[in-house]
Design a protein around this motif. Structure first.
Motif, PDB file in Angstrom:
ATOM      1  N   TRP A  36       0.834  -1.215   0.000  1.00 18.41           N
ATOM      2  CA  TRP A  36       0.000   0.000   0.000  1.00 18.41           C
ATOM      3  C   TRP A  36       0.862   1.256   0.000  1.00 18.41           C
ATOM      4  O   TRP A  36       0.602   2.203  -0.737  1.00 18.41           O
ATOM      5  CB  TRP A  36      -0.908  -0.031   1.226  1.00 18.41           C
ATOM      6  CG  TRP A  36      -1.560   1.284   1.541  1.00 18.41           C
ATOM      7  CD1 TRP A  36      -2.647   1.838   0.921  1.00 18.41           C
ATOM      8  CD2 TRP A  36      -1.162   2.220   2.538  1.00 18.41           C
ATOM      9  NE1 TRP A  36      -2.944   3.051   1.472  1.00 18.41           N
ATOM     10  CE2 TRP A  36      -2.044   3.313   2.474  1.00 18.41           C
ATOM     11  CE3 TRP A  36      -0.119   2.226   3.490  1.00 18.41           C
ATOM     12  CZ2 TRP A  36      -1.925   4.421   3.312  1.00 18.41           C
ATOM     13  CZ3 TRP A  36      -0.015   3.320   4.328  1.00 18.41           C
ATOM     14  CH2 TRP A  36      -0.907   4.402   4.240  1.00 18.41           C
ATOM     15  N   TYR A  37       1.907   1.272   0.829  1.00 26.80           N
ATOM     16  CA  TYR A  37       2.766   2.454   0.912  1.00 26.80           C
ATOM     17  C   TYR A  37       3.524   2.681  -0.395  1.00 26.80           C
ATOM     18  O   TYR A  37       3.605   3.806  -0.891  1.00 26.80           O
ATOM     19  CB  TYR A  37       3.757   2.295   2.063  1.00 26.80           C
ATOM     20  CG  TYR A  37       4.722   3.459   2.165  1.00 26.80           C
ATOM     21  CD1 TYR A  37       4.341   4.658   2.760  1.00 26.80           C
ATOM     22  CD2 TYR A  37       6.012   3.351   1.640  1.00 26.80           C
ATOM     23  CE1 TYR A  37       5.215   5.735   2.828  1.00 26.80           C
ATOM     24  CE2 TYR A  37       6.895   4.414   1.706  1.00 26.80           C
ATOM     25  CZ  TYR A  37       6.492   5.599   2.300  1.00 26.80           C
ATOM     26  OH  TYR A  37       7.364   6.664   2.357  1.00 26.80           O
ATOM     27  N   LEU A  38       4.069   1.626  -0.978  1.00 18.16           N
ATOM     28  CA  LEU A  38       4.837   1.775  -2.207  1.00 18.16           C
ATOM     29  C   LEU A  38       3.965   2.217  -3.375  1.00 18.16           C
ATOM     30  O   LEU A  38       4.400   3.008  -4.224  1.00 18.16           O
ATOM     31  CB  LEU A  38       5.538   0.449  -2.542  1.00 18.16           C
ATOM     32  CG  LEU A  38       6.659   0.018  -1.582  1.00 18.16           C
ATOM     33  CD1 LEU A  38       7.208  -1.345  -1.994  1.00 18.16           C
ATOM     34  CD2 LEU A  38       7.774   1.056  -1.545  1.00 18.16           C
ATOM     35  N   VAL A  39       2.743   1.717  -3.442  1.00 21.85           N
ATOM     36  CA  VAL A  39       1.868   2.085  -4.564  1.00 21.85           C
ATOM     37  C   VAL A  39       1.443   3.549  -4.469  1.00 21.85           C
ATOM     38  O   VAL A  39       1.417   4.276  -5.472  1.00 21.85           O
ATOM     39  CB  VAL A  39       0.643   1.158  -4.614  1.00 21.85           C
ATOM     40  CG1 VAL A  39      -0.406   1.686  -5.589  1.00 21.85           C
ATOM     41  CG2 VAL A  39       1.049  -0.242  -5.013  1.00 21.85           C
ATOM     42  N   PHE A  40       1.155   4.031  -3.275  1.00 27.12           N
ATOM     43  CA  PHE A  40       0.588   5.369  -3.139  1.00 27.12           C
ATOM     44  C   PHE A  40       1.624   6.452  -2.784  1.00 27.12           C
ATOM     45  O   PHE A  40       1.402   7.625  -3.084  1.00 27.12           O
ATOM     46  CB  PHE A  40      -0.515   5.370  -2.072  1.00 27.12           C
ATOM     47  CG  PHE A  40      -1.761   4.654  -2.504  1.00 27.12           C
ATOM     48  CD1 PHE A  40      -2.710   5.281  -3.298  1.00 27.12           C
ATOM     49  CD2 PHE A  40      -1.975   3.338  -2.133  1.00 27.12           C
ATOM     50  CE1 PHE A  40      -3.849   4.627  -3.700  1.00 27.12           C
ATOM     51  CE2 PHE A  40      -3.114   2.680  -2.529  1.00 27.12           C
ATOM     52  CZ  PHE A  40      -4.051   3.315  -3.317  1.00 27.12           C
TER      53      PHE A  40
END
Length: 269
Positions: A36-40
């Motif tokens: 989630w952190y890497l995508v956003f």
């Protein structure tokens, strides 16, 4: 977390188990958080740009469909462990396990401050929800030995079908469901009522019959039938008219002597 582990949360509620049981698997929670952190929030959107590449999207989609098969099978097995003969329970838990993220999407949107009741998956099912329901039905039938197919063979057939069909939809850019022809036939056969044009035609014909006046021949036939019931020959004066004339003649005869007496009194005066 609601979207990633929606199947476990929903099936936990339905099976009267702890809906936060997914938090016990720290590895899955950590992996979901990192992705989630890497995508956003990855600098320059590097991770999102890579996942947006079409070949990589095809691979990720295939992996997701394989995961869907394992989730549906796990839900059916979980329900079978408590309800040996509960076919409907197995279907419901398998469906919730495989498509829980979509089924609780309204609750997940509400938590984010967005309310879109028109996107309810139970009212307007998307393709993933439909194909998950079909998988739950097939695996539940196989679990209860109503489907003479081994579990491994059924898993292979179902996985190949979902992967190939999803890949075809992505390659062709089509969003139409492959079940649309079957749904159309079932709807038109069992659930489609009369069309609005049929109601319009029926109403127009009814109004025409009501407004249309009877013809002269119809009036004549009705009059002759009434005269036949009264005992008079068709075309002859009716008894009612003769009776009226008979009642009127004594009155006139009574009035004539009175007028004669009045004139004689005037002459004598």
């Amino acid at each position: 977390m609601l979207y990633c582990f929606g199947g476990g949360i929903l099936s936990g509620f339905m099976m009267a188990e702890a809906p936060i049981a997914f938090l016990s698997n720290s590895t899955s929670v950590l992996m979901a958080s990192v992705i989630w952190y890497l995508v956003f929030y990855c600098p320059q959107d590097v991770v999102y740009s890579c996942t947006a590449l079409f070949p990589l999207r095809l691979v990720l989609t295939g992996m997701k469909e394989v995961t869907r098969t394992w989730k549906v099978l796990g839900g059916v097995a979980q329900a079978h462990s408590k309800y040996k003969d509960g076919l409907l329970v197995m279907i419901a838990i398998g469906w919730a396990k495989g498509a829980g993220g979509g089924l609780i999407s309204n609750f997940e949107q509400l938590v984010r401050g967005v309310w879109k009741p028109e996107t309810n998956e139970l009212l307007k099912m998307t393709y993933p929800t439909k194909v998950t329901l079909i998988g739950a039905v097939l695996f539940a039938l196989q679990q209860n030995q109503y489907l003479p197919v081994q579990k491994q063979h059924l898993m292979l057939i179902y996985t190949v079908f979902t992967v190939v069909n999803k890949t075809r939809m992505m390659l062709t850019g089509s969003s139409s469901s492959p079940f649309a022809p079957i749904e159309s036939v079932v709807y038109s056969t069992f659930f489609a009522g009369p069309s609005p044009s049929s109601y319009t035609t029926l109403t127009t014909e009814t109004e025409t019959l009501v407004v249309k006046k009877p013809s002269t021949a119809t009036k004549k036939s009705i009059r002759e039938a009434c005269e036949g019931l009264n005992g008079t020959a068709p075309g002859s004066p009716s008894k009612t008219a003769a009776h009226k004339r008979g009642k009127g003649s004594p009155k006139k005869a009574k009035e004539q002597p009175e007028s004669t007496g009045t004139e004689s009194n005037k002459k004598s005066d």
